[in-house]
Write a protein that holds these residues in place. Structure first.
Motif, PDB file in Angstrom:
ATOM      1  N   ILE A 113      40.453   2.896  11.556  1.00 18.87           N
ATOM      2  CA  ILE A 113      39.601   1.711  11.718  1.00 18.87           C
ATOM      3  C   ILE A 113      39.062   1.608  13.148  1.00 18.87           C
ATOM      4  O   ILE A 113      38.040   0.968  13.390  1.00 18.87           O
ATOM      5  N   ASN A 114      39.739   2.292  14.095  1.00 18.70           N
ATOM      6  CA  ASN A 114      39.260   2.360  15.485  1.00 18.70           C
ATOM      7  C   ASN A 114      38.089   3.330  15.562  1.00 18.70           C
ATOM      8  O   ASN A 114      38.174   4.401  16.172  1.00 18.70           O
ATOM      9  N   THR A 115      36.990   2.998  14.904  1.00 18.60           N
ATOM     10  CA  THR A 115      35.771   3.810  14.931  1.00 18.60           C
ATOM     11  C   THR A 115      34.585   2.855  14.952  1.00 18.60           C
ATOM     12  O   THR A 115      34.717   1.677  14.593  1.00 18.60           O
ATOM     13  N   THR A 174      45.350   5.310  26.164  1.00 19.31           N
ATOM     14  CA  THR A 174      46.506   4.522  26.612  1.00 19.31           C
ATOM     15  C   THR A 174      47.799   5.176  26.119  1.00 19.31           C
ATOM     16  O   THR A 174      48.734   5.425  26.898  1.00 19.31           O
ATOM     17  N   HIS A 175      47.869   5.474  24.831  1.00 18.47           N
ATOM     18  CA  HIS A 175      49.102   6.025  24.270  1.00 18.47           C
ATOM     19  C   HIS A 175      49.384   7.447  24.747  1.00 18.47           C
ATOM     20  O   HIS A 175      50.536   7.888  24.742  1.00 18.47           O
ATOM     21  N   LEU A 176      48.314   8.150  25.189  1.00 17.14           N
ATOM     22  CA  LEU A 176      48.527   9.511  25.698  1.00 17.14           C
ATOM     23  C   LEU A 176      49.293   9.513  27.019  1.00 17.14           C
ATOM     24  O   LEU A 176      49.815  10.548  27.444  1.00 17.14           O
ATOM     25  N   ALA A 197      58.076   3.082  18.538  1.00 16.98           N
ATOM     26  CA  ALA A 197      56.831   3.662  19.049  1.00 16.98           C
ATOM     27  C   ALA A 197      55.679   3.486  18.065  1.00 16.98           C
ATOM     28  O   ALA A 197      55.880   3.384  16.852  1.00 16.98           O
ATOM     29  N   HIS A 198      54.475   3.464  18.630  1.00 13.24           N
ATOM     30  CA  HIS A 198      53.258   3.382  17.812  1.00 13.24           C
ATOM     31  C   HIS A 198      52.853   4.808  17.426  1.00 13.24           C
ATOM     32  O   HIS A 198      53.010   5.729  18.241  1.00 13.24           O
ATOM     33  N   PRO A 199      52.309   5.004  16.215  1.00 13.34           N
ATOM     34  CA  PRO A 199      51.954   6.379  15.809  1.00 13.34           C
ATOM     35  C   PRO A 199      50.782   6.978  16.586  1.00 13.34           C
ATOM     36  O   PRO A 199      50.473   8.152  16.398  1.00 13.34           O
ATOM     37  N   GLU A 200      50.128   6.209  17.458  1.00 14.85           N
ATOM     38  CA  GLU A 200      49.112   6.797  18.342  1.00 14.85           C
ATOM     39  C   GLU A 200      49.753   7.572  19.482  1.00 14.85           C
ATOM     40  O   GLU A 200      49.060   8.252  20.245  1.00 14.85           O
ATOM     41  N   CYS A 201      51.082   7.445  19.638  1.00 16.66           N
ATOM     42  CA  CYS A 201      51.777   8.182  20.712  1.00 16.66           C
ATOM     43  C   CYS A 201      51.734   9.680  20.441  1.00 16.66           C
ATOM     44  O   CYS A 201      51.553  10.130  19.304  1.00 16.66           O
ATOM     45  N   GLY A 213      55.727   2.642  14.008  1.00 18.36           N
ATOM     46  CA  GLY A 213      54.929   1.728  13.191  1.00 18.36           C
ATOM     47  C   GLY A 213      53.836   1.058  14.001  1.00 18.36           C
ATOM     48  O   GLY A 213      53.723   1.251  15.213  1.00 18.36           O
ATOM     49  N   SER A 214      53.047   0.260  13.304  1.00 19.18           N
ATOM     50  CA  SER A 214      51.926  -0.459  13.933  1.00 19.18           C
ATOM     51  C   SER A 214      52.475  -1.508  14.904  1.00 19.18           C
ATOM     52  O   SER A 214      53.692  -1.723  14.985  1.00 19.18           O
ATOM     53  N   THR A 215      51.582  -2.187  15.579  1.00 21.92           N
ATOM     54  CA  THR A 215      52.025  -3.218  16.524  1.00 21.92           C
ATOM     55  C   THR A 215      52.845  -4.296  15.799  1.00 21.92           C
ATOM     56  O   THR A 215      53.903  -4.692  16.269  1.00 21.92           O
ATOM     57  N   SER A 216      52.356  -4.724  14.631  1.00 20.59           N
ATOM     58  CA  SER A 216      53.119  -5.725  13.868  1.00 20.59           C
ATOM     59  C   SER A 216      54.422  -5.125  13.353  1.00 20.59           C
ATOM     60  O   SER A 216      55.462  -5.798  13.315  1.00 20.59           O
TER      61      SER A 216
HETATM   62  P1  13P Z   1      47.432  -1.592  15.220  1.00 16.93           P
HETATM   63  O1  13P Z   1      46.878  -1.136  13.912  1.00 16.93           O
HETATM   64  O2  13P Z   1      48.887  -1.347  15.332  1.00 16.93           O
HETATM   65  O3  13P Z   1      47.023  -2.975  15.496  1.00 16.93           O
HETATM   66  O4  13P Z   1      46.803  -0.673  16.347  1.00 16.93           O
HETATM   67  C1  13P Z   1      45.515  -0.893  16.828  1.00 16.93           C
HETATM   68  C2  13P Z   1      45.349  -0.286  18.126  1.00 16.93           C
HETATM   69  O5  13P Z   1      44.284  -0.274  18.692  1.00 16.93           O
HETATM   70  C3  13P Z   1      46.511   0.333  18.716  1.00 16.93           C
HETATM   71  O6  13P Z   1      46.188   0.982  19.838  1.00 16.93           O
END
Ligand code: 13P
Ligand code: SF4
Length: 304
Positions: A113-115, A174-176, A197-201, A213-216
């Motif tokens: 969704i970050n697009t 950021t996560h990098l 940890a967030h999966p963007e790591c 998991g996600s932030t929530s």
């Molecule tokens: P979430 O889906 O966890 O809100 O992540 C969005 C985001 O931009 C995390 O970097």
């Protein structure tokens, strides 16, 4: 004005001007306190559907406000700080995605969704960090072109061995910033803490984590856990929010560099100014909105 005075004024203005304030979990504490709803990107996308207010103020980054406009064109959508974008959302151009699609013609395109909205028009389905596995496990295609975040993509791939994944080489700047050494150091200093940890790591961080998991998801995990100490592997706003919500527990940053500059752009004053009407309405081109809506609708249909 003090912070408290400004918060009180925002609470009065949002009622008077019929504004729903949404805040992503990475927002500043004082912004979260005046929001009607705070959550991860999936929850924010779904939240507007049943809301009564005709105006929506997004405290987050641009793609989040765009998603609200895509789903609820009858609402007036505003971004509290109009310079707040997600660098990852801008990493892949439509021409590059077209070339990737030509290279993998049988693959379904799964767009994080970050697009940008333009990129979403070329996707078969959108996903978020909390919904990607659930959504992609249900699509019929065996091959998936996952864009743009390779770290999230590879994390999802592990849960879906029956699918063949292809990736673009994007990721969250950021996560990098956190790596193996941060994990070793945090574990050494806080030996009793769980790593969330967030999966963007990076994969080395996700692989070492006790929960991904996600932030929530991270916040819920920490709140519901019987454990008392946690190392937080995502933006440090989550460390602060959790510390307020669970004062009996202790939260530590995985890295002091875990700060999303774009999320931090939005100040309480931006929220105040937006409530006074000092922001322009965000309206996507109607053709792009409708084309992008297909992949978001599918996300919600499959994500539940
Ligand atoms: P979430 O889906 O966890 O809100 O992540 C969005 C985001 O931009 C995390 O970097
Ligand atoms: Fe984008 Fe990363 Fe900031 Fe999230 S943390 S908004 S993915 S730059």
């Amino acid at each position: 004005m003090t912070i408290r005075d400004m918060q009180n004024e925002i609470l009065r203005l949002k009622k008077q001007n019929d504004i729903l304030i949404l805040a992503h979990s990475y927002q500043r504490r004082e912004v979260v306190e005046v929001a009607d709803f705070t959550g991860d990107s999936y929850a924010l996308a779904c939240r507007v559907a049943n809301s009564a207010q005709k105006n929506v103020l997004m405290c987050g980054v641009r793609f989040m406000a765009e998603t609200i406009n895509i789903l609820s064109p009858e609402k007036h959508v505003f971004l509290a700080n109009e310079n707040a974008g997600c660098p990852m959302a801008e990493q892949l151009e439509t021409e590059e995605l077209a070339a990737l699609k030509a290279r993998y013609p049988h693959a379904a395109v799964a767009a994080y969704i970050n697009t940008t909205a333009a990129l979403k028009t070329m996707a078969d389905v959108c996903v978020t960090s909390s919904s990607a596995v659930k959504i992609l496990s249900q699509i019929p295609e065996k091959e998936i072109l996952f864009v743009p975040d390779i770290n999230l993509g590879q994390f999802v791939e592990k849960s879906l061995p029956e699918k063949k994944f292809y990736f673009a080489h994007g990721g969250c700047p950021t996560h990098l910033r956190a790596g193996e050494r941060d994990v070793e150091e945090a574990r050494r200093v806080h030996p009793n803490a769980l790593l969330l940890a967030h999966p963007e790591c990076r994969p080395c961080v996700s692989a070492a984590a006790d929960y991904v998991g996600s932030t929530s998801g991270i916040m819920d995990y920490a709140k519901n856990s019987v454990e008392k100490e946690f190392i937080i592997g995502t933006d440090n706003s989550i460390v602060e929010h959790l510390q307020y919500e669970c004062p009996e527990k202790r939260f530590y940053p995985l890295s002091k560099d875990f700060e999303c500059h774009n999320m931090r752009l939005t100040t309480l004053f931006d929220v105040y100014a937006a409530c006074l009407g000092e922001r322009s309405e965000l309206v996507l081109d109607e053709k792009i909105r409708l084309a992008a809506k297909r992949s978001i609708d599918r996300m919600i249909a499959l994500g539940g």
